[in-house]
Motif scaffolding. Structure first.
Motif, PDB file in Angstrom:
ATOM      1  N   TYR A   9      46.839 -20.829   1.542  1.00 22.54           N
ATOM      2  CA  TYR A   9      48.067 -20.885   1.116  1.00 22.54           C
ATOM      3  C   TYR A   9      48.082 -19.229   1.214  1.00 22.54           C
ATOM      4  O   TYR A   9      47.041 -18.419   0.741  1.00 22.54           O
ATOM      5  CB  TYR A   9      47.909 -21.281   0.060  1.00 22.54           C
ATOM      6  CG  TYR A   9      48.203 -22.791  -0.333  1.00 22.54           C
ATOM      7  CD1 TYR A   9      48.100 -23.857   0.694  1.00 22.54           C
ATOM      8  CD2 TYR A   9      48.386 -23.106  -0.873  1.00 22.54           C
ATOM      9  CE1 TYR A   9      49.058 -24.876   0.491  1.00 22.54           C
ATOM     10  CE2 TYR A   9      48.126 -24.445  -1.466  1.00 22.54           C
ATOM     11  CZ  TYR A   9      48.241 -25.597  -0.936  1.00 22.54           C
ATOM     12  OH  TYR A   9      48.190 -26.748  -0.726  1.00 22.54           O
ATOM     13  N   HIS A  10      49.649 -18.768   1.109  1.00 25.54           N
ATOM     14  CA  HIS A  10      49.561 -17.212   1.495  1.00 25.54           C
ATOM     15  C   HIS A  10      50.685 -16.811   0.600  1.00 25.54           C
ATOM     16  O   HIS A  10      51.269 -18.072  -0.412  1.00 25.54           O
ATOM     17  CB  HIS A  10      50.444 -16.514   2.409  1.00 25.54           C
ATOM     18  CG  HIS A  10      49.044 -16.668   3.128  1.00 25.54           C
ATOM     19  ND1 HIS A  10      48.589 -17.734   3.853  1.00 25.54           N
ATOM     20  CD2 HIS A  10      48.028 -15.796   3.685  1.00 25.54           C
ATOM     21  CE1 HIS A  10      47.509 -17.648   5.179  1.00 25.54           C
ATOM     22  NE2 HIS A  10      47.154 -16.632   5.010  1.00 25.54           N
ATOM     23  N   GLN A  11      50.989 -15.527   0.208  1.00 24.10           N
ATOM     24  CA  GLN A  11      51.970 -15.418  -0.930  1.00 24.10           C
ATOM     25  C   GLN A  11      53.952 -15.543  -0.601  1.00 24.10           C
ATOM     26  O   GLN A  11      53.906 -15.423   0.796  1.00 24.10           O
ATOM     27  CB  GLN A  11      51.904 -13.758  -1.336  1.00 24.10           C
ATOM     28  CG  GLN A  11      52.422 -13.296  -2.060  1.00 24.10           C
ATOM     29  CD  GLN A  11      52.199 -13.481  -3.504  1.00 24.10           C
ATOM     30  OE1 GLN A  11      51.543 -12.951  -4.105  1.00 24.10           O
ATOM     31  NE2 GLN A  11      53.344 -12.892  -4.602  1.00 24.10           N
TER      32      GLN A  11
ATOM     33  N   ASN B 187      43.832 -18.319  -0.112  1.00 25.78           N
ATOM     34  CA  ASN B 187      44.098 -17.598   1.323  1.00 25.78           C
ATOM     35  C   ASN B 187      42.511 -18.098   2.041  1.00 25.78           C
ATOM     36  O   ASN B 187      41.719 -18.370   1.508  1.00 25.78           O
ATOM     37  CB  ASN B 187      43.415 -16.152   2.261  1.00 25.78           C
ATOM     38  CG  ASN B 187      45.112 -15.696   1.337  1.00 25.78           C
ATOM     39  OD1 ASN B 187      46.054 -16.586   0.935  1.00 25.78           O
ATOM     40  ND2 ASN B 187      45.545 -14.358   1.116  1.00 25.78           N
ATOM     41  N   PRO B 188      42.415 -18.661   2.923  1.00 31.60           N
ATOM     42  CA  PRO B 188      44.134 -18.266   3.744  1.00 31.60           C
ATOM     43  C   PRO B 188      44.797 -19.241   4.158  1.00 31.60           C
ATOM     44  O   PRO B 188      45.674 -19.315   4.822  1.00 31.60           O
ATOM     45  CB  PRO B 188      43.194 -18.435   5.668  1.00 31.60           C
ATOM     46  CG  PRO B 188      42.085 -19.137   5.516  1.00 31.60           C
ATOM     47  CD  PRO B 188      41.481 -19.055   3.800  1.00 31.60           C
TER      48      PRO B 188
ATOM     49  N   ASP C  57      54.109 -18.735  -0.253  1.00 30.67           N
ATOM     50  CA  ASP C  57      54.837 -20.225   0.172  1.00 30.67           C
ATOM     51  C   ASP C  57      55.459 -21.626  -0.572  1.00 30.67           C
ATOM     52  O   ASP C  57      55.153 -21.261  -2.192  1.00 30.67           O
ATOM     53  CB  ASP C  57      52.771 -20.583   0.309  1.00 30.67           C
ATOM     54  CG  ASP C  57      52.735 -19.422   1.547  1.00 30.67           C
ATOM     55  OD1 ASP C  57      53.750 -19.397   2.373  1.00 30.67           O
ATOM     56  OD2 ASP C  57      51.585 -20.659   2.387  1.00 30.67           O
TER      57      ASP C  57
ATOM     58  N   PRO D 168      55.461 -23.484   4.724  1.00 30.14           N
ATOM     59  CA  PRO D 168      55.231 -21.682   4.858  1.00 30.14           C
ATOM     60  C   PRO D 168      56.575 -21.203   4.849  1.00 30.14           C
ATOM     61  O   PRO D 168      57.349 -20.854   5.212  1.00 30.14           O
ATOM     62  CB  PRO D 168      54.299 -21.238   6.394  1.00 30.14           C
ATOM     63  CG  PRO D 168      53.881 -22.515   6.660  1.00 30.14           C
ATOM     64  CD  PRO D 168      54.535 -23.721   5.567  1.00 30.14           C
TER      65      PRO D 168
ATOM     66  N   THR E 103      53.654 -20.504  -4.760  1.00 30.82           N
ATOM     67  CA  THR E 103      52.638 -19.330  -4.274  1.00 30.82           C
ATOM     68  C   THR E 103      52.822 -17.816  -4.596  1.00 30.82           C
ATOM     69  O   THR E 103      53.072 -17.234  -4.105  1.00 30.82           O
ATOM     70  CB  THR E 103      51.870 -20.020  -3.504  1.00 30.82           C
ATOM     71  OG1 THR E 103      52.114 -19.591  -1.631  1.00 30.82           O
ATOM     72  CG2 THR E 103      51.406 -21.680  -3.190  1.00 30.82           C
TER      73      THR E 103
ATOM     74  N   ASN F 225      39.757 -19.259  -1.590  1.00 30.73           N
ATOM     75  CA  ASN F 225      39.108 -17.094  -1.896  1.00 30.73           C
ATOM     76  C   ASN F 225      38.826 -16.797  -3.249  1.00 30.73           C
ATOM     77  O   ASN F 225      38.624 -15.625  -3.457  1.00 30.73           O
ATOM     78  CB  ASN F 225      40.578 -16.702  -1.326  1.00 30.73           C
ATOM     79  CG  ASN F 225      40.204 -15.233  -0.491  1.00 30.73           C
ATOM     80  OD1 ASN F 225      39.115 -14.543   0.041  1.00 30.73           O
ATOM     81  ND2 ASN F 225      40.886 -14.076  -1.128  1.00 30.73           N
TER      82      ASN F 225
ATOM     83  N   VAL G 198      46.669 -14.416  -3.817  1.00 30.88           N
ATOM     84  CA  VAL G 198      45.932 -14.192  -2.824  1.00 30.88           C
ATOM     85  C   VAL G 198      44.420 -15.742  -3.034  1.00 30.88           C
ATOM     86  O   VAL G 198      43.172 -15.556  -1.837  1.00 30.88           O
ATOM     87  CB  VAL G 198      45.605 -13.439  -2.165  1.00 30.88           C
ATOM     88  CG1 VAL G 198      46.146 -12.449  -1.065  1.00 30.88           C
ATOM     89  CG2 VAL G 198      44.143 -12.255  -3.352  1.00 30.88           C
ATOM     90  N   SER G 199      44.264 -16.559  -3.923  1.00 32.05           N
ATOM     91  CA  SER G 199      43.258 -17.062  -4.344  1.00 32.05           C
ATOM     92  C   SER G 199      42.968 -18.593  -3.598  1.00 32.05           C
ATOM     93  O   SER G 199      41.463 -19.139  -3.524  1.00 32.05           O
ATOM     94  CB  SER G 199      43.487 -18.103  -6.016  1.00 32.05           C
ATOM     95  OG  SER G 199      44.399 -18.610  -5.867  1.00 32.05           O
TER      96      SER G 199
END
Length: 512
Positions: free
Chosen positions: A47-49, A44-45, A51, A119, A38, A96, A41-42
């Motif tokens: 998935y994060h950068q 979030n929360p 992952d 993660p 990934t 997000n 930030v589309s």
């Protein structure tokens, strides 16, 4: 019995691990599953950068699923949530994000549905598949063989410097020299190691992407709708007439026509072309030009039905041509910044009684069917014997193979060192088969000193040092191994302690 059970259990565990690793590789190679790292930030929360998300193809998708689809012209996928639509066109939106995705792919174009989320797993995977790490793994797999070759060469150099030159061939143990419980895992480790090195070489020998040209359909589209305030009457269930139904002129004088555009930014100008069966036509400007900043725009215009009918009647009075019915072609013409033009039409028919939609509900949506030459970067494919995968997937699979080979090799090495055969003499015969010569029991030579060594490897080193073979015989449950130099006899006995075996006179007729 316990040792045999341990061997079988170990073999079964290693075989299962190997089969699972192979299955993972096959699933990734055939496209039934994929790995997504990934970015942004589309989502979030959730998935994060960085992952890692494992996706798998599904037979059907429903609203609420998190699924991936390919982005046109880019070697990337969008991993967002389905919020609407159906198999013909799904509507996606990032958790997000404030707006929905501009692309509405059908179910057949979806890459897969989210299955496993790790993660920060993408950061670890990118590290493991980097060239330095893959090179280190390949070196670790080949180091054992290189070390064995070096030791063998050193032994041969020492033998060539001794007083005697040995003509016997070097020992070739191969898989036959391993315990039976470790032969299958060793073979699998070798297969994984070779496959990982070959696939890694193919994957890292070129870029991840290459240029390709294709014909791509434009995704530009326009959706129309119209409404009219008709008041409370028996003709309608409510007070508003809506498309695609008719609008009765006795109940409404004006009609609001809405249009929703999706495509490249530009400007839009709305006109209405009036025409009659006799050939008369006239164009009326309704609005614009209006600037479209983004990829989506919604607008509306108002049609005065009495004014349109009056214009047609005036023309009929001058030309003598019939005044009705009047065809109204509403056109919101869009000119993009690149100079392309999109001219969708909404065709209506105006009679003294009503305004109708002659094309039916299907005419309310217009999609640009034109194709254009499109050059884009596409994933580079690599493969062997007709089986191809993307270079990115090949790097991941090669790393999995190398890790599986390395892990299996470490396990084999640990168990091999801990495994001591119950029959020492059998282990010596198996390992040093090329060094041994079986003879009949021999008497100790008169006047020659006999030196008992404590371990057989020591005796083997003496034999290699002097370029001699090890004489071997069995008697009364004791295995005897000797090396006879010019003046000294070196001896090792297996099966019982040397102190418990007293020297016995040997028959005079014994011979080698």
């Amino acid at each position: 019995m316990a040792q045999r059970l341990t061997y079988r259990l170990r073999t079964a565990v290693l075989a299962v691990v190997a089969v699972l690793g192979a299955c993972v590789g096959v699933v990734l190679a055939t496209g039934q599953a994929g790995i997504v790292i990934t970015h942004g930030v589309s989502m979030n929360p959730l998935y994060h950068q960085g992952d890692l998300v494992i996706i798998a193809r599904a037979s059907s998708y429903t609203v609420g699923d998190i699924a991936a689809y390919n982005l046109p012209g880019r070697d990337e996928v969008a991993l967002h949530r389905i919020i609407g639509g159906n198999d013909a066109a799904f509507v996606f939106k990032g958790d997000n994000n404030q707006s929905v995705d501009p692309i509405t792919p059908p179910a057949a174009d979806l890459v897969g549905r989210s299955l496993v989320h790790i993660p920060q797993g993408g950061l670890w995977l990118e590290t493991l598949t980097s060239p330095p790490i893959l090179g280190l793994l390949a070196f670790a797999l080949l180091a054992g063989g290189g070390a064995a070759t070096t030791r063998h060469r050193r032994k041969r150099r020492r033998a060539s410097m001794s007083r005697h030159i040995s003509t016997r061939p070097p020992a070739r143990q191969g898989l036959g020299g391993l315990p039976p419980s470790l032969r299958i895992p060793t073979a699998l480790a070798a297969v994984f190691g070779v496959a990982g090195v070959i696939l890694g070489a193919l994957a890292w020998s070129g870029p991840l992407e290459e240029t390709a040209s294709s014909q791509v359909k434009s995704g530009t589209r326009m959706n129309f709708s119209y409404t009219a305030d008709v008041g409370q009457s028996a003709a309608y269930d409510g007070t508003t007439a809506k498309s695609p139904g008719p609008v009765f002129r006795k109940l409404a004088r004006t009609v609001d026509v809405g249009y929703s555009y999706h495509g490249e930014p530009g400007t839009v100008t709305v006109t209405a072309e009036l025409s009659t069966p006799g050939g008369w036509h006239s164009t009326l400007p309704l609005s614009g030009p209006v600037t479209i900043d983004g990829s989506d725009y919604e607008g509306s215009v108002r049609l005065d039905l009495a004014s349109l009918d009056a214009k047609a009647q005036a023309a009929s009075a001058v030309t003598g041509l019939p005044a009705g019915p009047v065809s109204v072609a509403l056109t919101p013409a869009v000119r993009t910044a690149a100079g392309a033009e999109f001219r969708p039409e909404l065709k209506l028919e105006l009679t003294p009684l009503q305004l109708t939609l002659p094309g039916g509900p299907g005419s309310l949506a217009v999609t640009d069917s034109a194709t254009q030459e499109h050059t884009a970067l596409v994933p580079r494919m690599v493969g062997v014997s007709g089986l191809t995968v993307t270079a990115a997937a090949a790097r991941v699979i090669s790393a999995v193979f190398l890790l599986a080979a390395l892990a299996t090799g470490i396990i084999i090495l640990v168990f091999a060192r801990r495994s001591t055969p119950a029959d020492e003499a059998a282990a010596i015969r198996r390992r040093y088969a090329a060094l041994l010569v079986r003879v009949h029991p021999m008497p100790a030579p008169q006047g020659r000193p006999v030196i008992d060594v404590t371990t057989f490897p020591t005796l083997a080193k003496l034999a290699e040092r002097y370029g001699l073979l090890v004489l071997h015989w069995s008697r009364s449950g004791v295995e005897t191994f000797v090396v006879q130099d010019e003046n000294i006899t070196y001896r090792y006995r297996a099966g019982s302690e040397p102190a418990q075996v007293e020297p016995q006179p040997e028959p005079a007729d014994s011979q080698a």
